[in-house]
Design a protein around this motif. Structure first.
Motif, short mmCIF file in Angstrom:
data_model
loop_
_atom_site.label_atom_id
_atom_site.label_comp_id
_atom_site.label_asym_id
_atom_site.label_seq_id
_atom_site.Cartn_x
_atom_site.Cartn_y
_atom_site.Cartn_z
N ILE A 16 55.67 -8.08 23.23
CA ILE A 16 55.10 -7.10 22.82
C ILE A 16 55.86 -6.24 21.93
O ILE A 16 55.65 -6.00 20.87
N SER A 17 56.92 -5.73 22.73
CA SER A 17 57.63 -4.82 22.23
C SER A 17 58.71 -5.30 20.95
O SER A 17 58.99 -4.50 20.13
N GLY A 18 58.81 -6.59 20.85
CA GLY A 18 59.77 -7.00 19.70
C GLY A 18 58.57 -7.43 18.57
O GLY A 18 59.19 -7.36 17.37
N ALA A 19 57.37 -7.92 18.92
CA ALA A 19 56.70 -8.38 17.71
C ALA A 19 56.03 -7.08 17.11
O ALA A 19 55.73 -7.45 16.07
N VAL A 20 55.80 -6.15 17.68
CA VAL A 20 55.22 -5.01 17.12
C VAL A 20 56.21 -4.05 16.14
O VAL A 20 55.65 -3.40 15.35
N LEU A 21 57.58 -4.54 16.20
CA LEU A 21 58.50 -3.68 15.48
C LEU A 21 58.17 -4.12 13.70
O LEU A 21 58.42 -3.10 13.15
N ASN A 22 57.70 -5.14 13.42
CA ASN A 22 57.74 -5.40 12.22
C ASN A 22 56.35 -4.93 11.59
O ASN A 22 56.36 -4.07 10.71
N PRO A 23 55.13 -4.87 12.35
CA PRO A 23 53.98 -4.36 11.72
C PRO A 23 53.94 -2.63 11.70
O PRO A 23 53.46 -2.34 10.60
N ILE A 24 54.85 -2.27 12.46
CA ILE A 24 54.90 -0.65 12.55
C ILE A 24 55.62 -0.24 11.34
O ILE A 24 55.15 0.78 10.71
N ASN A 25 56.73 -0.81 11.19
CA ASN A 25 57.61 -0.48 10.00
C ASN A 25 56.93 -1.31 8.55
O ASN A 25 57.34 -0.29 7.53
N SER A 26 56.07 -1.88 8.43
CA SER A 26 55.35 -2.38 7.52
C SER A 26 54.24 -1.01 7.03
O SER A 26 54.12 -1.14 5.78
N SER A 27 53.89 -0.40 8.02
CA SER A 27 52.59 0.36 7.72
C SER A 27 53.26 1.79 7.76
O SER A 27 52.53 2.48 7.18
N CYS A 113 62.72 -9.41 12.38
CA CYS A 113 62.41 -10.77 12.12
C CYS A 113 62.20 -11.91 13.49
O CYS A 113 61.52 -12.64 13.42
N ALA A 114 62.94 -11.53 14.63
CA ALA A 114 63.01 -12.45 15.63
C ALA A 114 61.73 -11.91 16.52
O ALA A 114 61.53 -12.77 17.38
N GLY A 115 61.33 -11.01 16.65
CA GLY A 115 60.31 -10.81 17.70
C GLY A 115 58.98 -11.47 17.67
O GLY A 115 58.77 -12.06 18.87
N TYR A 116 58.67 -11.99 16.57
CA TYR A 116 57.28 -12.84 16.60
C TYR A 116 57.82 -14.20 16.88
O TYR A 116 57.11 -14.64 17.87
N PRO A 117 58.65 -14.61 16.26
CA PRO A 117 59.01 -16.33 16.63
C PRO A 117 59.32 -16.53 17.98
O PRO A 117 58.99 -17.12 18.60
N ALA A 118 60.15 -15.51 18.57
CA ALA A 118 60.67 -15.41 19.87
C ALA A 118 59.31 -15.40 20.80
O ALA A 118 59.36 -16.54 21.88
N ALA A 119 58.44 -14.58 20.40
CA ALA A 119 57.18 -14.64 21.66
C ALA A 119 56.65 -15.89 21.54
O ALA A 119 56.09 -16.42 22.62
#
Length: 452
Positions: A16-27, A113-119
């Protein structure tokens, strides 16, 4: 008897810590653009690149990161990416000008970029239940909701630079959890297949040229689609001949259900981002609400999306989620055609509730579709491509908004945008109804939720 459970739930905080990095920086950037423009004396057309830079870097980087994760395992790429996020946070915090800040956003895009595909890769490797996918989806939706109010709070406490500085502790937490929890990938015996650097570069050149044109389409930029076509043709030739291609086009071309999922993702995110930015802008310009009241009117979208995602996970099959999401998407786009400057606030709130249904169902169903439809050896790159098509839809939505709105988001422009979105939503519904392969994906059983 059921297969033994192998998923380690202790992995969830790291994933979760890796996957949320992209959406928080997008919003979070949404509330920072005005103060950044004031600080550097930059017009909105210049600060808009802070948004576009992240879109471009993420759209290009997601499948590249996913492919590297498939080859080298999630842990190494996860840790490198978390480090890049931290570096980008420092770079942005102390940026002396807008150019450096845009560069920091590009680096931030690659780092997230890596958080979601890694998850997705780890969930697949660990035989994770679909309930874990729901947790991942709800987490990213929740953090996207938190982004703007968190940004406003940070700006109040430390100025706009605080919205970049927040990435430093987030990166430290992600790196520490990844180092502590993510399993090491054993090195396979014998020589490793070579990395298709040429394929990656051609893919990046094709996508960047295409996205730059979509961001600001015009006759003066005719050379950009020409470049995209030329590099795209070169990419196809390269991938069909390479012994270890970056994207196996033969395998991808033979997987029609996965291609249909990518097409649905593009259409779904196009509609979602058009509502997020285009409809929101009309609420302020056309309906005349303040930014604070606009935020309150939009809040039910995210609340409903999270509630629907959680409630439907084990109760609806993937196809049922997409059908309900498609139908309510058509309804929401149709309601846009009825809106006027005098429309009651209650109608706007009700529309937000309706819109939250496809937001929650479609994102979860698309994620689960890729999880089941992709080749198990390439699930990381497949998950990355899902995000790429999503950002492509976001950029098309941005171009559509620019085409239908003039100097302000007026009601006639909203109605023209609504017609475009209604056609898009109808096409999405057709792609769901016509795709018989969705029937074979089955139903997410309650047992999966227990295994999560």
């Amino acid at each position: 008897m059921s297969a033994p459970v192998t998923f380690d739930r202790r992995l969830l905080p790291a994933l979760i810590s890796g996957a949320v990095l992209n959406p928080i920086n997008s919003s979070i950037i949404a509330v920072s653009l005005v103060p950044i423009g004031v600080a550097f004396g930059a017009p909105p057309s210049a600060t808009a690149w802070l948004v576009s830079a992240l879109y471009l870097a993420t759209a290009v980087g997601q499948p590249v990161a996913g492919s590297l994760i498939d080859r080298h395992g999630p842990r190494r790429l996860f840790l490198i990416a978390a480090s890049l996020v931290g570096i980008a946070g420092v770079m942005g915090t102390f940026a002396p000008n807008l150019g450096v800040l845009i560069a920091a956003r590009v680096l931030l895009g690659f780092g997230t970029c890596a958080g979601y595909p890694a998850a997705i890769r780890l969930i697949k490797d660990q035989d994770g239940p679909t309930g874990v996918l729901t947790v991942l989806s709800v987490s990213t939706q929740t953090i996207a909701v938190i982004g703007p109010p968190l940004g406003g709070l940070l700006i109040g406490l430390g100025g706009w630079r605080a919205t970049l500085a927040i990435n430093i502790p987030l990166a430290v937490v992600a790196f520490a959890l990844g180092w502590w929890r993510l399993p090491r990938t054993a090195r396979a015996p014998g020589p490793r297949p070579g990395l298709d650097v040429a394929g990656m570069l051609l893919f990046a050149a094709t996508l960047v040229a295409l996205l730059l044109f979509l961001l600001h389409p015009g006759l003066s930029d005719w050379y950009l689609p020409v470049i995209a076509l030329a590099t795209g043709a070169g990419f196809a030739v390269r991938e069909l001949r390479a012994p270890n291609p970056f994207l196996d086009l033969r395998l991808l071309g033979g997987n029609l259900p996965l291609l249909m999922t990518y097409a649905r993702a593009l259409l779904a995110y196009l509609i979602s981002y058009a509502f997020l930015y285009g409809y929101t802008q009309w609420i302020e310009d056309g309906r005349g609400l303040s930014p604070a009241h606009t935020g309150l009117v939009q809040l039910p979208v995210f609340a409903t999306a999270i509630a629907v995602s959680t409630a439907s996970s084990s109760r609806l099959s993937i196809r049922a989620k997409l059908l309900v999401g498609a139908a309510t998407q058509v309804l929401a786009c149709g309601v846009l055609l009825t809106l006027e400057p005098s429309s009651p606030i209650a109608v706007l709130v009700l529309l937000s509730v309706v819109l939250g249904v496809p937001q929650g169902l479609n994102s979860l169903a698309l994620q689960n579709s890729v999880y089941h439809q992709s080749d198990s050896e390439r699930v990381g790159s497949a998950a990355g491509l899902l995000r790429t098509f999503g950002y492509l839809g976001a950029i098309v939505a941005s171009a559509a908004q620019g085409a239908f709105y003039g100097r302000s988001a007026d009601t006639p422009g909203l109605h023209e945008l609504a017609v475009f979105l209604l056609v898009t939503a109808a096409l999405f519904l057709v792609l769901v109804v016509a795709d018989r392969s969705l029937r074979d994906l089955g139903r997410d059983h309650p047992r999966d939720e227990e295994r999560a």
